[in-house]
Design an enzyme around this catalytic site. Structure first.
Site: not given
Length: 556
Positions: A308, A477-480
């Protein structure tokens, strides 16, 4: 003391023989998979983690999460220069300790939209609709505040709504409502759109990560062993089946440990495709180019990576309303150490709102993260005066990136390319979100509190200047997710029961398996995927059937 094997001491031969299942990675999902599999006393389970323990103050104090970035607790990836972000290399932290990113994140418990899961099912992920996955969310949860069909009590994972939110957070939530955003008590229930205080994985003022919640009660089980400080090189294949895991410890001793049943990859959206590719499972042409002999040609492994995009709006506060300014003061640290109370119990992102920047969209496309503190550059940015932040996470991105190894060397990280904002429509959505956020900040609830806008700032009054600002400052957003996704052999890495195509006895049980990234923070759906993975294995065959299918495992 909890049962654990560490690589600093020799592993007794009896300890490493006869495993039914090996779980690679003790992160948000791996702890879940190992704990659930070990509930069956007849299943012998080994959990492997490259990092060490999670018993650190920077882990336990909720507000201290950013202090772990770029330390020995962090894999600390850097992306390739991002073509659509002015050529910037982005820092991407990933937890390297028991609990993984659940021990490093901001503890936000967000499941995603029902539209996400129904879209998965419509796209071929049979059995992953919103109604299908709901029982697995409920199974994990011990919700202190919400009691209805969408929430559970008595599960391992403590969930509560933010306690004692800062006055700035409450004022900003009220401003969202004044701007026309529906106020909710629960954005994990029937409706996601709206504004609410954040549901968090915090218990008694302390982070409640999956290492604590799931692995903690399981560690005394005699059928579960935990190997820390061990770097997995590859999964060993024989005759089209995953039979062993090759790893090295801190002393660079290399060994293979075999399993009679499923091996489960829970190394995360970067680590899982890395291990697959080093095992010869992935795009054959690329593997040959980097010196790895292909065993199974799966073109999608390492591709379709999603995250994100994240953009902040930062606004100064009136000096009489400090928010969390000065949270690191020794008196706050002393208070938390003594009582587990005070500002350090905050997760920082105390409020959330899900909005549609275009009313024609089928679900929210932006998540607003409300934080009563200045947050910039992964928490490293400084501002001399109190401020608050609203983070804008584009939760319906279109861009796809990649995770591709450059050699078979397990000490070398893969080349990660997020490819964020490759679509102009994504930038347009963030522009609309910034303008909407400015409307929120202008509401009466923030009169007497707000100061001047810091970022993007007054020079970005028009859409053109905002687009330039976004390209030069946006982060992730650290959401891979999605780098080893559910899909056909041409488009995915695994089937809807998380079995890797073309390999018997190998499954994927983490965020890399998502067909598309969910709308919101990925921690909760990653736990759900771990729950489902363990359930598939336990329903597929008993421990006795697993052992009968193959000779007893040995060690090499």
């Amino acid at each position: 003391m909890p049962s654990a094997i560490t690589s600093d001491t020799p592993i007794p031969r009896s300890k490493i023989m006869g495993f039914d299942h090996i779980v690679i990675g003790a992160g948000a999902a791996g702890c879940v998979v190992a704990a659930r599999l070990s509930e069956d006393p007849d299943r012998r389970v080994l959990l492997i983690e490259a990092g060490g323990h999670n018993r650190r103050l920077s882990v336990k104090a909720p507000a201290a999460f950013a202090s772990q970035f770029d330390t020995k607790l962090d894999w600390a990836y850097r992306t390739e220069p991002e073509e659509h972000l002015a050529g910037r290399e982005l820092f991407h932290p990933r937890g390297r300790l028991l609990g993984g990113c659940s021990s490093m994140n901001a503890m936000m418990y967000v499941r995603g939209s029902a539209h996400d899961f129904d879209s998965w099912e419509a796209g071929g992920a049979t059995g992953w609709s919103a109604e299908d996955v709901l029982p697995f969310f409920v199974r994990s949860e011990d919700n202190e505040d919400l009691r209805d069909r969408y929430h559970g009590q008595g599960g391992p994972l403590h969930v509560q709504t933010v306690r004692d939110p800062d006055p700035v957070t409450l004022a900003t939530v009220e401003a969202c409502a004044q701007a026309g955003i529906t106020r909710r008590d629960d954005i994990n229930g029937e409706h996601q759109d709206g504004v609410a205080l954040t549901q968090v994985n915090v218990r008694d003022g302390v982070r409640h990560d999956t290492a604590t919640a799931f692995l903690g009660p399981a560690r005394r089980r005699p059928n579960l062993e935990i190997l820390t400080g061990a770097l997995v090189h590859r999964v060993v294949l024989r005759g089209g089946r995953a039979v062993a895991v090759e790893l090295s410890d801190r002393r660079n001793r290399i060994r293979q440990i075999e399993a009679s049943g499923d091996i489960v990859l829970c190394a995360g959206a970067f680590g899982t495709p890395e291990v697959l590719q080093r095992s010869g499972i992935g795009p054959a042409e690329h593997l040959r180019a980097v010196g790895i002999a292909p065993a199974v040609d799966l073109p999608a492994v390492g591709h379709h990576l999603m995250d994100h995009p994240f953009q902040f709006v930062n606004v100064e506060l009136d000096e009489r309303t400090p928010g969390l300014f000065g949270i690191e003061h020794p008196r706050n640290v002393a208070r938390w150490l003594a009582t587990r109370k005070g500002p350090l119990t905050t997760n920082v992102g105390e409020g959330l709102a899900f909005i549609r920047t275009d009313p024609s969209l089928p679900a929210a496309d932006v998540e607003l993260v409300i934080a009563p503190i200045y947050f910039w550059e992964h928490g490293r940015g400084q501002h001399p005066r109190p401020a608050f932040s609203i983070g804008l996470s584009l939760v319906a991105p279109e861009s796809r990136g990649s995770v591709l190894v450059s050699s078979g060397d397990p000490t070398q990280k893969a080349r990660v390319r997020l490819n964020l904002l490759s679509q102009g429509s994504e930038v347009d959505a963030i522009v609309r979100a910034i303008q909407r956020t400015r409307e929120i900040v202008a509401q009466p609830a923030l009169d007497g509190i707000r100061g001047p806008e810091i970022n993007p700032g007054p020079w970005t009054a028009d859409d053109g200047s905002l687009r330039g600002f976004i390209r030069h400052t946006a982060q992730h957003t650290y959401h891979p997710a999605c780098s080893a996704r559910i899909g056909s052999p041409e488009e995915g890495a695994c089937d809807p029961e998380l079995r890797v195509h073309g390999v018997e006895g190998l499954r994927i049980g983490d965020a890399s398996a998502m067909p598309t990234v969910t709308r919101g923070n990925t921690h909760a759906p990653t736990i759900m995927i771990g729950e489902r993975c363990a359930d598939f294995i336990r329903r597929g065959a008993s421990a006795e059937q697993v052992r009968e299918a193959r000779p007893a495992a040995t060690t090499a």
